[in-house]
Design a protein around this motif. Structure first.
Motif, PDB file in Angstrom:
ATOM      1  N   GLN A  70      41.204  45.009  49.767  1.00 27.60           N
ATOM      2  CA  GLN A  70      39.854  44.452  49.604  1.00 27.60           C
ATOM      3  C   GLN A  70      39.458  44.418  48.128  1.00 27.60           C
ATOM      4  OE1 GLN A  70      37.476  47.043  52.066  1.00 27.60           O
ATOM      5  NE2 GLN A  70      38.694  46.625  53.888  1.00 27.60           N
ATOM      6  N   ILE A  71      39.744  45.500  47.416  1.00 16.03           N
ATOM      7  CA  ILE A  71      39.391  45.546  45.991  1.00 16.03           C
ATOM      8  C   ILE A  71      40.255  44.587  45.188  1.00 16.03           C
ATOM      9  CG2 ILE A  71      39.193  47.045  43.973  1.00 16.03           C
ATOM     10  CD1 ILE A  71      38.750  49.395  45.874  1.00 16.03           C
ATOM     11  N   PHE A  72      41.539  44.481  45.541  1.00 20.31           N
ATOM     12  CA  PHE A  72      42.411  43.508  44.889  1.00 20.31           C
ATOM     13  C   PHE A  72      41.837  42.102  45.023  1.00 20.31           C
ATOM     14  CE2 PHE A  72      46.186  46.330  44.534  1.00 20.31           C
ATOM     15  CZ  PHE A  72      46.640  45.901  43.285  1.00 20.31           C
ATOM     16  N   PHE A  73      41.390  41.766  46.220  1.00 24.61           N
ATOM     17  CA  PHE A  73      40.830  40.431  46.464  1.00 24.61           C
ATOM     18  C   PHE A  73      39.593  40.203  45.597  1.00 24.61           C
ATOM     19  CE2 PHE A  73      38.079  37.454  48.701  1.00 24.61           C
ATOM     20  CZ  PHE A  73      38.947  36.405  48.942  1.00 24.61           C
ATOM     21  N   ILE A  74      38.723  41.196  45.540  1.00 27.04           N
ATOM     22  CA  ILE A  74      37.503  41.060  44.739  1.00 27.04           C
ATOM     23  C   ILE A  74      37.840  40.908  43.261  1.00 27.04           C
ATOM     24  CG2 ILE A  74      35.433  42.307  43.961  1.00 27.04           C
ATOM     25  CD1 ILE A  74      35.329  43.556  46.782  1.00 27.04           C
ATOM     26  N   PHE A  75      38.780  41.715  42.782  1.00 27.20           N
ATOM     27  CA  PHE A  75      39.085  41.742  41.354  1.00 27.20           C
ATOM     28  C   PHE A  75      39.858  40.509  40.886  1.00 27.20           C
ATOM     29  CE2 PHE A  75      41.611  43.420  37.676  1.00 27.20           C
ATOM     30  CZ  PHE A  75      40.536  43.638  36.839  1.00 27.20           C
ATOM     31  N   PHE A  76      40.771  40.002  41.731  1.00 31.16           N
ATOM     32  CA  PHE A  76      41.632  38.915  41.292  1.00 31.16           C
ATOM     33  C   PHE A  76      41.217  37.539  41.824  1.00 31.16           C
ATOM     34  CE2 PHE A  76      44.495  42.617  40.928  1.00 31.16           C
ATOM     35  CZ  PHE A  76      44.854  42.477  39.598  1.00 31.16           C
ATOM     36  N   ALA A  77      40.489  37.493  42.950  1.00 33.45           N
ATOM     37  CA  ALA A  77      40.115  36.203  43.518  1.00 33.45           C
ATOM     38  C   ALA A  77      38.793  35.676  42.967  1.00 33.45           C
ATOM     39  CB  ALA A  77      40.038  36.293  45.043  1.00 33.45           C
TER      40      ALA A  77
END
Length: 222
Positions: A70-77
């Motif tokens: 979830q955090i990866f998605f927020i940070f990179f998307a």
């Protein structure tokens, strides 16, 4: 094997600062997640069907996918949508949304524990839905929900360790930094583990005292 804690002990204030930062991240995410959870639980209990479906979808997504993803998605998307976030902001938003989903379910259980005669009495007195929640439901469920909410906060405190993946210098992040400087992996991660145990036990004891003192909640010290 030559065990030497001296290089780590020299940097202990740096690690303690990271532990304090971990507690701050957990507190902020938990506080904002509580607000989301209260709103979500209210909607699931009293909202229209379409709103309940939206909240249900939110809960299903965030409770059935890993928080790290979830955090990866927020940070990179989000940068693709011209929304730029610092690592700290991305971690805080991700942890808040994740906490909000779990706290929605915890608080919904509290809403459902309120006895029907109490709700009927509030309706007879002419309370609005907001007044019923504030004056009848919340005082009732605080005592019931305090133990599971406390456990959720402890889990969130330990979960801040994933912030290190994004370069946030909380306890685990600072542990990585010291390890790369000293190459004393066993020593530095042992000290970090002790600090995590300390802050977890300190939080547990503090919450147990608050629960018994102010809410008469039945809580275990350990």
């Amino acid at each position: 094997m030559n065990i030497d804690f001296a290089p780590v002990i020299e940097r202990l204030p740096y690690l303690i600062g990271g532990a304090w930062f971990s507690l701050q991240i957990a507190f902020l995410a938990f506080a904002m997640g509580m607000l989301i959870g209260l709103c979500g639980a209210s909607v699931r209990a009293y909202g229209p069907s379409w709103a309940r479906a939206l909240v249900g979808g939110y809960v299903v997504f965030f409770t059935n996918t890993p928080q790290l993803i979830q955090i990866f998605f927020i940070f990179f998307a989000l940068p693709d949508a011209n929304i730029l976030l610092t690592p700290f902001q991305a971690v805080l938003i991700g942890m808040t949304l994740n906490a909000g989903a779990y706290l929605t379910e915890i608080q919904r259980a509290g809403f459902e524990s309120v006895r029907k005669p109490e709700l009927e009495a509030a309706e007879t007195l002419g309370f609005s839905r907001i007044q019923t929640i504030r004056l009848v439901i919340l005082p009732h469920i605080v005592r019931v929900l305090f133990p599971p909410l406390s456990n959720q906060y402890i889990l969130m405190t330990l979960g801040t360790s994933m912030a290190a993946v994004f370069g946030v210098e909380e306890l685990t992040g600072r542990t990585y930094n010291i390890n790369s400087e000293t190459f004393r992996s066993i020593e530095v991660f042992t000290v970090a583990a002790v600090l995590y145990i300390f802050i977890s036990l300190a939080a547990t004891l503090s919450l147990a005292f608050v629960g018994k003192r102010f809410f008469r909640a039945k809580m275990r010290w350990f």
